[in-house]
Design an enzyme around this catalytic site. Structure first.
Site, short mmCIF file in Angstrom:
data_model
loop_
_atom_site.label_atom_id
_atom_site.label_comp_id
_atom_site.label_asym_id
_atom_site.label_seq_id
_atom_site.Cartn_x
_atom_site.Cartn_y
_atom_site.Cartn_z
N ALA A 130 0.79 -1.23 0.00
CA ALA A 130 0.00 0.00 0.00
C ALA A 130 0.83 1.29 0.00
O ALA A 130 0.65 2.15 -0.87
CB ALA A 130 -0.97 -0.04 1.18
N ASP A 166 -4.02 -2.49 4.08
CA ASP A 166 -4.26 -1.74 2.83
C ASP A 166 -5.30 -0.66 3.01
O ASP A 166 -5.35 0.29 2.24
CB ASP A 166 -4.67 -2.70 1.71
CG ASP A 166 -3.46 -3.48 1.23
OD1 ASP A 166 -3.13 -4.48 1.89
OD2 ASP A 166 -2.84 -3.05 0.25
O1 MRU Z 1 -1.17 -7.28 -3.26
P1 MRU Z 1 -0.09 -6.60 -2.48
O2 MRU Z 1 1.20 -7.36 -2.49
O3 MRU Z 1 0.08 -5.15 -2.86
O4 MRU Z 1 -0.63 -6.62 -0.98
C1 MRU Z 1 0.13 -5.99 0.01
C2 MRU Z 1 -0.38 -6.15 1.36
O5 MRU Z 1 -1.43 -6.70 1.59
C3 MRU Z 1 0.40 -5.52 2.47
O6 MRU Z 1 0.25 -6.24 3.66
C4 MRU Z 1 -0.09 -4.10 2.70
O7 MRU Z 1 -0.14 -3.41 1.50
C5 MRU Z 1 0.78 -3.35 3.65
S1 MRU Z 1 2.39 -3.02 3.00
C6 MRU Z 1 3.20 -2.12 4.18
#
Ligand code: MRU
Length: 360
Positions: free
Chosen positions: A60, A248
């Site tokens: 995110a 997210d």
């Molecule tokens: O699909 P992604 O890899 O973008 O998902 C990321 C996540 O779910 C993370 O846990 C979240 O974005 C936090 S990153 C600090």
């Protein structure tokens, strides 16, 4: 808030997932990790949108930062058109950019911050505006680095000694700095609280197996990767000190959207009396939604699930459901660890009170 890219010695991000150089966004291609460390150069908004959708850059906060630089690129592109056409083209590009991935609110938040500058700009689009936008994008980047440090400080204070379970990837690949949940693990290891990290592999794209293992290895933190369905057995077998995940989107009542599998971990943590912590910067909060039910959940290609079959695809079609995220209700969360402090047993009142107490 102005901070350097690197924090205290031994506590710095080892790579930069996103950077800006000479009118180009440089992304460490996360689809090639852990085997190869290659960088993708985005010269257009279109290529950035594709890179975000294909998970070249992901996590995110990192997509928020990339999105902010993306607005600068989009404005540079629009400058090539006559002013009237430029504003229309820019609006369209920004809409596409902010919707490139719908669940992580950081992307809309970051693009929104720069959009406000464009909306307030009463002259024709020009290079002075681009300068202003670039300064704002850099500030978003720097603020995220600072947030990471605060989150890791608050989170590591909260930790008890012992092994920790995490999911997905929340480190320097997913943020501007050392990471959110991952930053806590790094700091927790340095102060001898985190003895071991169990990283859930994170089906179907394997951010845990491919990315978190890569980061843990580079930080020399002892770790073991488990398949997502092994967490229950592990919690029964070993005294786990905490489950820590990123987020997210965190909505007004404290419900949290994060990588698919997070909700299952929270249920398991409750069943085994293990504290369940969520770590995220203020940019992950979305106060416009009252509960997790309204969070848009991205559904991704079925191929992500089916690709493990390799050449062994059957003749019949295999129906697949592939939501990229799930929602953990606040009732299962022991604390949200934010750069503005720790919110224990989060609910609407406690989140509101914490944010009004701890202004930036
Ligand atoms: O699909 P992604 O890899 O973008 O998902 C990321 C996540 O779910 C993370 O846990 C979240 O974005 C936090 S990153 C600090």
């Amino acid at each position: 808030m102005s901070v350097s890219l690197h924090g205290p010695i031994g506590f710095s991000p080892l790579v930069q997932a996103v950077s800006w150089q000479d009118e180009t966004i440089i992304l460490l291609d996360q689809t090639a990790l852990p085997k190869s460390e290659v960088y993708l150069h985005c010269h257009s908004t279109e290529s950035l949108v594709t890179a975000i959708q294909n998970l070249v850059v992901r996590g995110a906060p990192a997509i928020g930062i990339a999105g902010a630089y993306g607005v600068v690129l989009a404005t540079l592109e629009a400058l090539k058109l006559s002013d009237e056409k430029a504003r229309i083209a820019l609006k369209f590009k920004l809409k596409t950019l902010e919707m490139a991935r719908p669940t992580a609110v950081n992307l809309q938040w970051a693009v929104g911050r720069l959009k406000k500058i464009i909306e307030d700009w009463k002259q024709s689009l020009n290079l002075d505006l681009v300068k202003l936008l670039l300064a704002e994008a850099k500030q978003i980047h720097e603020q995220d680095i600072a947030c990471n440090h605060l989150i890791s400080k608050f989170g590591s204070e909260l930790l008890k000694e012992g092994p920790v379970i995490t999911i997905c990837n929340t480190g320097d690949l997913a943020t501007g700095g050392i990471g959110t949940a991952f930053g806590i693990l790094v700091k927790g290891y340095q102060i001898k609280k985190t003895s071991h990290v169990y990283a859930c592999e994170t089906r179907p794209v394997l951010q845990g197996l491919r990315l978190t293992s890569w980061e843990l290895h580079r930080h020399s933190i002892p770790f073991t990767v488990i398949c997502d369905n092994m967490a229950a057995a592990l919690m029964r077998k070993e005294k786990i000190s905490a489950v820590i995940t990123g987020a997210d989107r965190i909505v007004a009542n404290g419900d949290v959207a994060n990588k698919i599998g997070t909700y299952a971990l929270a249920v398991l943590a409750k069943a085994h009396s293990v504290p369940f912590y969520v770590a995220a910067p203020f940019s992950t909060f979305d106060f416009s939604l009252s509960s997790g039910e309204s969070i848009p959940i991205e559904e991704r290609s079925h191929d992500e699930v089916l690709s493990v079959l390799g050449d062994n695809h059957p003749e019949y079609a295999i129906p697949v459901w592939n939501p990229s995220f799930d929602v953990t209700p606040q009732s299962l969360i022991s604390a949200i660890i934010c750069d503005r402090g720790v919110i224990n047993f989060p609910n609407q009142e406690r989140i509101k009170a914490s944010f009004s107490r701890n202004q930036p």
